[in-house]
Design a protein around this motif. Structure first.
Motif: not given
Length: 111
Positions: A102-107, A21-23, A35-39
């Motif tokens: 998206v559950r616990s960081g996994k797809i 996670l990035k805010i 890549l691999w990050t939800l913003v």
């Protein structure tokens, strides 16, 4: 774009690292999403949008609204280990037609 088979998407999802996670502050998500990050875009202390790149590999930019007044809308939660979850599922109705959680960081791919 041709949709990749479900077995392939599940294999890649199992081997991929957990999403981080990035805010960012402001009223817009960055033009290039990592890549691999939800913003999450946060403006005046309020989370209003979450963005990510499509996990199928097509590279499509996905943006989901978090505001309560908007429909459709999503909720983001972070567990005690810092893993992010997104609710409800994300379903691309055009393009690659990906459908996943998206559950616990996994797809988690939907059939």
């Amino acid at each position: 774009m041709k949709k990749k088979p479900l077995w392939w998407r599940r294999l890649v999802a199992a081997l991929a690292p957990r999403r981080k996670l990035k805010i960012v502050d402001g009223d817009m998500l960055p033009e290039k999403l990592p890549l691999w990050t939800l913003v999450i875009a946060r403006d005046d202390g309020e989370d209003w949008s979450v963005g990510m790149r499509c996990p199928c590999g097509c590279g499509e930019r996905l943006e989901m609204m978090l505001l309560r007044e908007v429909k459709p809308r999503w909720d983001v939660s972070v567990d005690s280990r810092g893993h992010i979850s997104l609710h409800p599922s994300v379903w691309q109705r055009e393009g690659c037609k990906s459908h996943f959680w998206v559950r616990s960081g996994k797809i988690i791919w939907c059939d």
